[in-house]
Scaffold this motif. Structure first.
Motif, PDB file in Angstrom:
ATOM      1  N   ILE A 234      -7.421   8.220  -6.546  1.00  0.00           N
ATOM      2  CA  ILE A 234      -6.789   8.308  -5.493  1.00  0.00           C
ATOM      3  C   ILE A 234      -5.207   8.309  -5.410  1.00  0.00           C
ATOM      4  N   GLU A 235      -4.500   7.523  -5.800  1.00  0.00           N
ATOM      5  CA  GLU A 235      -3.192   7.559  -5.765  1.00  0.00           C
ATOM      6  C   GLU A 235      -2.653   8.901  -6.484  1.00  0.00           C
ATOM      7  N   LEU A 236      -3.485   8.916  -7.956  1.00  0.00           N
ATOM      8  CA  LEU A 236      -2.915  10.408  -8.613  1.00  0.00           C
ATOM      9  C   LEU A 236      -3.327  11.551  -7.845  1.00  0.00           C
TER      10      LEU A 236
ATOM     11  N   GLU B 273       0.703  -1.058  -0.060  1.00  0.00           N
ATOM     12  CA  GLU B 273      -0.084  -0.132  -0.194  1.00  0.00           C
ATOM     13  C   GLU B 273       0.736   1.267  -0.058  1.00  0.00           C
ATOM     14  N   GLY B 274       1.790   1.407  -0.833  1.00  0.00           N
ATOM     15  CA  GLY B 274       2.793   2.583  -0.878  1.00  0.00           C
ATOM     16  C   GLY B 274       2.584   3.427  -1.937  1.00  0.00           C
ATOM     17  N   VAL B 275       3.459   4.024  -2.349  1.00  0.00           N
ATOM     18  CA  VAL B 275       3.294   5.333  -3.187  1.00  0.00           C
ATOM     19  C   VAL B 275       3.931   5.072  -4.491  1.00  0.00           C
TER      20      VAL B 275
ATOM     21  N   VAL C 116      -1.058  13.772   1.999  1.00  0.00           N
ATOM     22  CA  VAL C 116      -2.476  14.201   1.050  1.00  0.00           C
ATOM     23  C   VAL C 116      -3.400  12.821   1.645  1.00  0.00           C
ATOM     24  N   HIS C 117      -2.949  11.798   1.680  1.00  0.00           N
ATOM     25  CA  HIS C 117      -3.758  10.597   2.121  1.00  0.00           C
ATOM     26  C   HIS C 117      -4.629  10.738   3.587  1.00  0.00           C
ATOM     27  N   ALA C 118      -3.549  11.296   4.407  1.00  0.00           N
ATOM     28  CA  ALA C 118      -4.096  11.813   5.802  1.00  0.00           C
ATOM     29  C   ALA C 118      -5.273  12.906   5.772  1.00  0.00           C
TER      30      ALA C 118
ATOM     31  N   LYS D 274       4.718  14.012   1.152  1.00  0.00           N
ATOM     32  CA  LYS D 274       3.765  14.892   0.814  1.00  0.00           C
ATOM     33  C   LYS D 274       2.439  14.077   0.253  1.00  0.00           C
ATOM     34  N   HIS D 275       2.878  12.892  -0.494  1.00  0.00           N
ATOM     35  CA  HIS D 275       1.848  12.019  -0.800  1.00  0.00           C
ATOM     36  C   HIS D 275       0.957  11.456   0.259  1.00  0.00           C
ATOM     37  N   GLU D 276       1.890  11.164   1.201  1.00  0.00           N
ATOM     38  CA  GLU D 276       1.078  10.247   2.293  1.00  0.00           C
ATOM     39  C   GLU D 276       0.425  11.398   3.168  1.00  0.00           C
TER      40      GLU D 276
HETATM   41 ZN   LIG Z   1      -0.978   6.228  -1.968  1.00  0.00          ZN
END
Ligand SMILES: [Zn+2]
Length: 262
Positions: free
Chosen positions: A203-205, A102-104, A157-159, A153-155
């Motif tokens: 969502i990843e994008l 479940e990573g980036v 945004v998930h938060a 930063k990606h993580e």
């Molecule tokens: Zn992600």
């Protein structure tokens, strides 16, 4: 809700950009002032014990941390409270070459992972605080200096999305659909044999591109700048049809919002 509606809700109706900006400023400030020295094991154990007692950590987060930080690993951690009522626990494993799935980056071994616990509204009636755990594997073979801040930063945004979703069932439903097929029994292990829903990819994008859009005044940002980095930093395939579709959706929402503001 389709992908366009999801993105529009988050950035036009709801404060995704400002929530992300608050998290980014708070965490990067902490990273700038704290020494980059490894910490002793008891600090992490103490935090897990305290948080378990206070119910500010859940089983998935504990499982993530326990799987991710082995007793022999060197690590640093940062705890940051933010004005948007998200508490960050950011763990950098200085020895690990991957985190549980479940990573980036599109790879079988992820560089980073995020888990959030939605808090409870205190009896005093004050605002609810949510608890976010982010783990990063510093020694991952795909890690580069250019990727490092982008992944954090990606993580974040998930938060920010999860925090907002807690109060909005339509956002929550979109995320649930995206993850349902992807995640099997375990809370941290994604099953690669199952198809990836377009919602999941989107969502990843969104998590990749929001840092380029949240501060429109900065000239180094924007969709064009993201596209320059899409292949080299984020590992997209240049001809990825889902990337093209996603960018078209995001551009449409951005243009509609701009013309509405005029
Ligand atoms: Zn992600």
């Amino acid at each position: 809700m389709d992908r366009k509606e999801f993105f529009k809700r988050l950035v036009v109706d709801l404060p995704l950009y400002s929530t992300f900006n608050t998290l980014r400023d708070a965490l990067f400030n902490a990273l700038a002032v704290e020494p980059r020295k490894p910490m002793t094991r008891d600090i992490l154990v103490g935090i897990i014990t305290d948080r378990s007692y206070n119910q500010t950590i859940d089983d998935c987060q504990t499982e993530l941390i326990r799987t991710f930080v082995k007793p022999e690993d060197e690590y640093r951690l940062y705890t940051v409270s933010t004005s948007c009522n998200i508490d960050l626990l950011y763990i950098v494993n200085m020895s690990a070459t991957s985190v549980p799935k479940e990573g980036v980056i599109d790879s079988d071994k992820a560089i980073a992972a995020h888990q959030m616990l939605i808090g409870t509204v205190p009896e005093s009636g004050g605002p609810r605080t949510d608890y976010s755990v982010i783990c990063l594997a510093e020694k991952h073979e795909l890690m580069t200096p250019a990727k490092y801040p982008k992944i954090i930063k990606h993580e974040l945004v998930h938060a920010a999305i999860n925090h907002i979703a807690a109060d909005h069932s339509d956002i929550r439903e979109f995320i649930r659909t995206a993850k349902m097929i992807r995640n099997g029994l375990s809370c941290i292990e994604a099953d690669d044999n199952l198809p990836v829903p377009v919602e999941y990819e989107f969502i990843e994008l969104v998590c990749n591109i929001v840092p380029y859009l949240s501060l429109p005044v900065k000239k180094e940002n924007g969709i064009d700048k993201f596209m320059e980095d899409a292949v080299s930093v984020f590992g997209y395939d240049e001809d990825d049809p889902l990337l093209a579709e996603g960018i078209a959706i995001i551009t449409e929402v951005k243009q509609e919002a701009e013309s509405a503001a005029e």
